[in-house]
Design a protein around this motif. Structure first.
Motif, mmCIF file in Angstrom:
data_model
loop_
_atom_site.group_PDB
_atom_site.id
_atom_site.type_symbol
_atom_site.label_atom_id
_atom_site.label_comp_id
_atom_site.label_asym_id
_atom_site.label_seq_id
_atom_site.Cartn_x
_atom_site.Cartn_y
_atom_site.Cartn_z
ATOM 1 N N PHE A 152 -27.841 62.610 -14.525
ATOM 2 C CA PHE A 152 -26.445 62.187 -14.663
ATOM 3 C C PHE A 152 -25.713 62.274 -13.329
ATOM 4 O O PHE A 152 -24.860 61.429 -13.031
ATOM 5 C CB PHE A 152 -25.721 63.031 -15.717
ATOM 6 C CG PHE A 152 -24.371 62.488 -16.054
ATOM 7 C CD1 PHE A 152 -24.251 61.457 -16.971
ATOM 8 C CD2 PHE A 152 -23.239 62.976 -15.446
ATOM 9 C CE1 PHE A 152 -23.012 60.932 -17.277
ATOM 10 C CE2 PHE A 152 -21.990 62.463 -15.745
ATOM 11 C CZ PHE A 152 -21.884 61.438 -16.663
ATOM 12 N N ILE A 153 -26.034 63.274 -12.510
ATOM 13 C CA ILE A 153 -25.420 63.377 -11.182
ATOM 14 C C ILE A 153 -25.779 62.146 -10.349
ATOM 15 O O ILE A 153 -24.913 61.559 -9.677
ATOM 16 C CB ILE A 153 -25.844 64.678 -10.487
ATOM 17 C CG1 ILE A 153 -25.192 65.876 -11.186
ATOM 18 C CG2 ILE A 153 -25.490 64.657 -9.002
ATOM 19 C CD1 ILE A 153 -25.740 67.220 -10.752
ATOM 20 N N LEU A 154 -27.035 61.731 -10.398
ATOM 21 C CA LEU A 154 -27.437 60.529 -9.660
ATOM 22 C C LEU A 154 -26.713 59.289 -10.187
ATOM 23 O O LEU A 154 -26.245 58.453 -9.401
ATOM 24 C CB LEU A 154 -28.948 60.338 -9.759
ATOM 25 C CG LEU A 154 -29.790 61.318 -8.964
ATOM 26 C CD1 LEU A 154 -31.270 61.089 -9.261
ATOM 27 C CD2 LEU A 154 -29.524 61.174 -7.476
ATOM 28 N N LEU A 155 -26.607 59.161 -11.487
ATOM 29 C CA LEU A 155 -25.891 58.020 -12.061
ATOM 30 C C LEU A 155 -24.415 58.043 -11.671
ATOM 31 O O LEU A 155 -23.812 56.988 -11.444
ATOM 32 C CB LEU A 155 -26.042 58.014 -13.578
ATOM 33 C CG LEU A 155 -27.432 57.691 -14.103
ATOM 34 C CD1 LEU A 155 -27.485 57.871 -15.614
ATOM 35 C CD2 LEU A 155 -27.839 56.283 -13.715
ATOM 36 N N SER A 156 -23.842 59.228 -11.573
ATOM 37 C CA SER A 156 -22.438 59.344 -11.170
ATOM 38 C C SER A 156 -22.239 58.898 -9.729
ATOM 39 O O SER A 156 -21.222 58.300 -9.394
ATOM 40 C CB SER A 156 -21.957 60.779 -11.342
ATOM 41 O OG SER A 156 -21.989 61.143 -12.694
ATOM 42 N N ILE A 157 -23.195 59.193 -8.882
ATOM 43 C CA ILE A 157 -23.117 58.730 -7.492
ATOM 44 C C ILE A 157 -23.149 57.203 -7.452
ATOM 45 O O ILE A 157 -22.364 56.565 -6.738
ATOM 46 C CB ILE A 157 -24.252 59.340 -6.656
ATOM 47 C CG1 ILE A 157 -24.023 60.839 -6.493
ATOM 48 C CG2 ILE A 157 -24.365 58.650 -5.297
ATOM 49 C CD1 ILE A 157 -25.191 61.590 -5.892
ATOM 50 N N PHE A 158 -24.025 56.603 -8.255
ATOM 51 C CA PHE A 158 -24.091 55.143 -8.300
ATOM 52 C C PHE A 158 -22.839 54.535 -8.923
ATOM 53 O O PHE A 158 -22.508 53.384 -8.641
ATOM 54 C CB PHE A 158 -25.339 54.683 -9.048
ATOM 55 C CG PHE A 158 -26.602 54.904 -8.272
ATOM 56 C CD1 PHE A 158 -26.795 54.320 -7.028
ATOM 57 C CD2 PHE A 158 -27.593 55.715 -8.777
ATOM 58 C CE1 PHE A 158 -27.953 54.526 -6.300
ATOM 59 C CE2 PHE A 158 -28.754 55.931 -8.064
ATOM 60 C CZ PHE A 158 -28.936 55.342 -6.827
ATOM 61 N N ALA A 159 -22.132 55.296 -9.742
ATOM 62 C CA ALA A 159 -20.900 54.790 -10.360
ATOM 63 C C ALA A 159 -19.800 54.583 -9.327
ATOM 64 O O ALA A 159 -18.835 53.864 -9.583
ATOM 65 C CB ALA A 159 -20.429 55.757 -11.448
ATOM 66 N N LEU A 160 -19.915 55.208 -8.167
ATOM 67 C CA LEU A 160 -18.914 55.028 -7.112
ATOM 68 C C LEU A 160 -19.064 53.712 -6.362
ATOM 69 O O LEU A 160 -18.116 53.218 -5.769
ATOM 70 C CB LEU A 160 -19.003 56.183 -6.112
ATOM 71 C CG LEU A 160 -18.665 57.566 -6.640
ATOM 72 C CD1 LEU A 160 -18.949 58.602 -5.565
ATOM 73 C CD2 LEU A 160 -17.223 57.616 -7.068
ATOM 74 N N TRP A 161 -20.244 53.126 -6.382
ATOM 75 C CA TRP A 161 -20.506 51.940 -5.575
ATOM 76 C C TRP A 161 -19.659 50.728 -5.928
ATOM 77 O O TRP A 161 -19.248 49.991 -5.015
ATOM 78 C CB TRP A 161 -21.994 51.601 -5.576
ATOM 79 C CG TRP A 161 -22.692 52.464 -4.591
ATOM 80 C CD1 TRP A 161 -23.416 53.584 -4.845
ATOM 81 C CD2 TRP A 161 -22.671 52.332 -3.175
ATOM 82 N NE1 TRP A 161 -23.852 54.145 -3.682
ATOM 83 C CE2 TRP A 161 -23.413 53.399 -2.636
ATOM 84 C CE3 TRP A 161 -22.083 51.424 -2.309
ATOM 85 C CZ2 TRP A 161 -23.588 53.564 -1.265
ATOM 86 C CZ3 TRP A 161 -22.269 51.585 -0.942
ATOM 87 C CH2 TRP A 161 -23.017 52.650 -0.441
ATOM 88 N N PRO A 162 -19.377 50.457 -7.198
ATOM 89 C CA PRO A 162 -18.499 49.298 -7.454
ATOM 90 C C PRO A 162 -17.145 49.418 -6.756
ATOM 91 O O PRO A 162 -16.597 48.422 -6.281
ATOM 92 C CB PRO A 162 -18.355 49.307 -8.980
ATOM 93 C CG PRO A 162 -19.611 49.942 -9.461
ATOM 94 C CD PRO A 162 -19.941 50.990 -8.441
ATOM 95 N N THR A 163 -16.605 50.633 -6.673
ATOM 96 C CA THR A 163 -15.336 50.829 -5.970
ATOM 97 C C THR A 163 -15.516 50.609 -4.478
ATOM 98 O O THR A 163 -14.700 49.959 -3.822
ATOM 99 C CB THR A 163 -14.793 52.240 -6.235
ATOM 100 O OG1 THR A 163 -14.626 52.400 -7.635
ATOM 101 C CG2 THR A 163 -13.475 52.450 -5.528
ATOM 102 N N ILE A 164 -16.584 51.137 -3.927
ATOM 103 C CA ILE A 164 -16.852 50.977 -2.498
ATOM 104 C C ILE A 164 -17.035 49.497 -2.160
ATOM 105 O O ILE A 164 -16.557 49.022 -1.121
ATOM 106 C CB ILE A 164 -18.098 51.794 -2.097
ATOM 107 C CG1 ILE A 164 -17.793 53.289 -2.224
ATOM 108 C CG2 ILE A 164 -18.557 51.453 -0.687
ATOM 109 C CD1 ILE A 164 -19.001 54.198 -2.106
ATOM 110 N N LEU A 165 -17.695 48.764 -3.041
ATOM 111 C CA LEU A 165 -17.940 47.340 -2.803
ATOM 112 C C LEU A 165 -16.745 46.458 -3.165
ATOM 113 O O LEU A 165 -16.773 45.251 -2.923
ATOM 114 C CB LEU A 165 -19.168 46.888 -3.601
ATOM 115 C CG LEU A 165 -20.486 47.540 -3.178
ATOM 116 C CD1 LEU A 165 -21.598 47.137 -4.129
ATOM 117 C CD2 LEU A 165 -20.833 47.184 -1.747
ATOM 118 N N GLY A 166 -15.705 47.058 -3.743
ATOM 119 C CA GLY A 166 -14.495 46.308 -4.055
ATOM 120 C C GLY A 166 -14.571 45.505 -5.340
ATOM 121 O O GLY A 166 -13.814 44.557 -5.526
#
Length: 64
Positions: free
Chosen positions: A17-31
């Motif tokens: 779940f920690i790894l999935l949470s890190i990937f959940a940040l990418w849509p924001t980073i990518l705009g």
């Protein structure tokens, strides 16, 4: 399932779940916009707080 196996299973799920949470940040980073990404971020925060509480509880149990 023994208690040690159960603990190991939950720890593995927490790590995943920690790894999935890190990937959940990418849509924001990518705009990327969308309510789906917003919901995903909030679910990640709630899950990370839950994991934090569980791990603090485990560390306290080890000290005792």
């Amino acid at each position: 399932m023994r208690n040690g196996d159960r603990t190991r299973f939950w720890m593995a799920l927490e790590d995943l779940f920690i790894l999935l949470s890190i990937f959940a940040l990418w849509p924001t980073i990518l705009g990327w916009d969308g309510w789906t990404w917003e919901v995903l971020k909030y679910v990640a925060v709630v899950g990370l707080v839950w994991i934090f509480v569980r791990r603090v509880k485990r560390y306290r149990m080890r000290k005792e």
